[in-house]
Design a protein around this motif. Structure first.
Motif, mmCIF file in Angstrom:
data_model
loop_
_atom_site.group_PDB
_atom_site.id
_atom_site.type_symbol
_atom_site.label_atom_id
_atom_site.label_comp_id
_atom_site.label_asym_id
_atom_site.label_seq_id
_atom_site.Cartn_x
_atom_site.Cartn_y
_atom_site.Cartn_z
ATOM 1 N N ALA A 69 4.172 8.863 2.329
ATOM 2 C CA ALA A 69 2.859 7.958 1.658
ATOM 3 C C ALA A 69 2.849 6.640 2.940
ATOM 4 O O ALA A 69 2.527 6.083 3.953
ATOM 5 N N GLU A 86 0.957 -0.735 -0.152
ATOM 6 C CA GLU A 86 -0.572 -0.108 -0.080
ATOM 7 C C GLU A 86 1.216 1.306 -0.017
ATOM 8 O O GLU A 86 0.873 1.991 -0.426
ATOM 9 N N ARG A 89 3.668 6.185 -5.235
ATOM 10 C CA ARG A 89 4.482 5.689 -7.263
ATOM 11 C C ARG A 89 5.618 5.243 -6.876
ATOM 12 O O ARG A 89 6.553 6.060 -7.916
ATOM 13 N N ARG A 146 -5.763 -0.675 -1.472
ATOM 14 C CA ARG A 146 -5.776 -0.339 -2.427
ATOM 15 C C ARG A 146 -4.932 -1.160 -3.545
ATOM 16 O O ARG A 146 -5.470 -1.802 -4.809
ATOM 17 N N HIS A 206 2.490 2.096 -2.864
ATOM 18 C CA HIS A 206 1.208 2.456 -4.179
ATOM 19 C C HIS A 206 1.349 3.389 -4.551
ATOM 20 O O HIS A 206 1.498 4.168 -5.146
ATOM 21 N N ALA A 207 1.437 4.227 -2.789
ATOM 22 C CA ALA A 207 1.005 5.461 -2.494
ATOM 23 C C ALA A 207 2.090 6.377 -2.833
ATOM 24 O O ALA A 207 1.748 7.574 -3.729
ATOM 25 N N VAL A 241 -6.799 4.403 -8.986
ATOM 26 C CA VAL A 241 -6.087 6.285 -9.425
ATOM 27 C C VAL A 241 -6.107 6.367 -10.782
ATOM 28 O O VAL A 241 -6.677 7.070 -10.858
ATOM 29 N N CYS A 256 1.218 3.285 -12.702
ATOM 30 C CA CYS A 256 1.247 4.373 -10.741
ATOM 31 C C CYS A 256 2.615 3.548 -10.006
ATOM 32 O O CYS A 256 3.286 4.775 -9.863
ATOM 33 N N GLN A 294 1.044 8.758 6.120
ATOM 34 C CA GLN A 294 -0.202 8.734 5.665
ATOM 35 C C GLN A 294 -0.743 7.547 5.710
ATOM 36 O O GLN A 294 -2.099 7.185 6.445
ATOM 37 N N THR A 295 -0.388 6.645 4.977
ATOM 38 C CA THR A 295 -0.914 4.994 4.793
ATOM 39 C C THR A 295 -1.412 4.160 6.072
ATOM 40 O O THR A 295 -2.479 4.032 6.877
#
Ligand code: ZN
Length: 292
Positions: free
Chosen positions: A214, A187, A193, A243, A190-191, A254, A275, A217-218
């Motif tokens: 990331a 995750e 990228r 996600r 991915h956040a 996204v 992404c 926040q995740t």
């Protein structure tokens, strides 16, 4: 597998229900789960639960200064019981029950507590009774907690600097950063990228800043979603919030590209090519090694 957000939520859940209560007994059913012998597990009987905290993915019940430290591992879980007074004694066997923590009855005569269970045949759930949580090797060797204030972008820069490992493996290494496992590392990447195979030491300052944001926040979002949920509802919440992890074949939220899967270490990872890898699917190294 419960990771930082789920263990944080379990700690909060237990704090609300168990703190202030007396431990009647801790019944260890899966003998191999108990990793310590001195002090004995029976020493917890009669003590009061004074606090519940988390170290990485470890849960820590402080009972008047004696600690019951729990690691749920890959398939372990915690189940709260409002009343264990009628629960039958369990003999060691092949069932999922690993241990039962029984608390003293309240005014209504209900004796609550919780059960630790572990699915599957690989038994890795671990229990420790220690005077100091740092006596648990896995706790003593933990890297910084990503939700601690001291975990800044600069702290992350010091961690990745000179580290020649792939970023996916680095994020999962408990000795490097505490609490992130297979799901949240997918995750986070991915956040951010970022390709999971990127070599840590090649990250630019801007990429380190993105990765730091990331991570924080995740995990914060996942902790927030899990907050106040009953232990039994946590697994479904974790699944619904992901996600990319375990979503191979489904569209990316996204960009709409199809989420892909590739083997990594002892399991597999999921990612979005558009992404994270410039649209190029990652080569499955395990497969290509077999074909050589
Ligand atoms: Zn995408």
């Amino acid at each position: 597998m419960p990771e930082l957000p789920e263990v944080e939520s379990l700690a909060g859940f237990l704090r609300e229900r168990a703190v202030g209560r007396t431990v009647l007994a801790v019944d260890v059913v899966a003998i191999q789960a108990l990793k310590t012998f001195d002090p004995p597990v029976s020493a917890l009987g009669g003590l009061t639960v004074t606090g519940v905290s988390r170290h990485g993915k470890f849960l820590d019940l402080d009972c008047d200064g004696l600690h019951l430290v729990i690691h749920l591992a890959r398939a372990g879980w915690l189940r709260w019981r409002d009343d264990l007074s009628g629960a039958r004694p369990v003999r060691p066997g092949k069932g999922p029950l690993a241990a039962r923590v029984r608390l003293a009855p309240d005014e209504e005569g209900l004796a609550p507590g919780f059960e630790l269970t572990e699915a599957g045949t690989q038994k890795r759930l671990a229990l420790y009774v220690v005077r100091d949580p740092a006596e648990v090797p896995g706790v003593a060797s933990l890297g910084p907690d990503p939700l601690a204030e001291t975990f800044t972008a600069d702290a992350l820069k010091r961690i990745v600097g000179g580290n020649r490992t792939q970023i996916k493996g680095l994020l999962r290494d408990q000795k490097v950063i505490a609490g992130i496992g297979n799901a949240y590392s997918d995750e986070v990447l991915h956040a951010a990228r970022m390709s999971p195979f990127k070599i840590a030491s090649t990250l630019t300052d801007a990429q380190i800043a993105d990765l730091h944001e990331a991570i924080v926040q995740t995990l914060r979002e996942a902790v927030e979603r899990a907050r106040g949920l009953a232990a039994k509802d946590l697994k479904a919440e974790k699944k619904s919030g992901l996600r990319v992890h375990n979503r191979a074949g489904q569209p990316c939220d996204v960009c709409g590209d199809t989420i892909r899967e590739v083997s990594f270490a002892d399991s597999s990872l999921q990612y979005c090519p558009t992404c994270q890898t410039g649209g190029k699917p990652l080569a499955d190294r395990r497969l290509s090694r077999l074909l050589k």
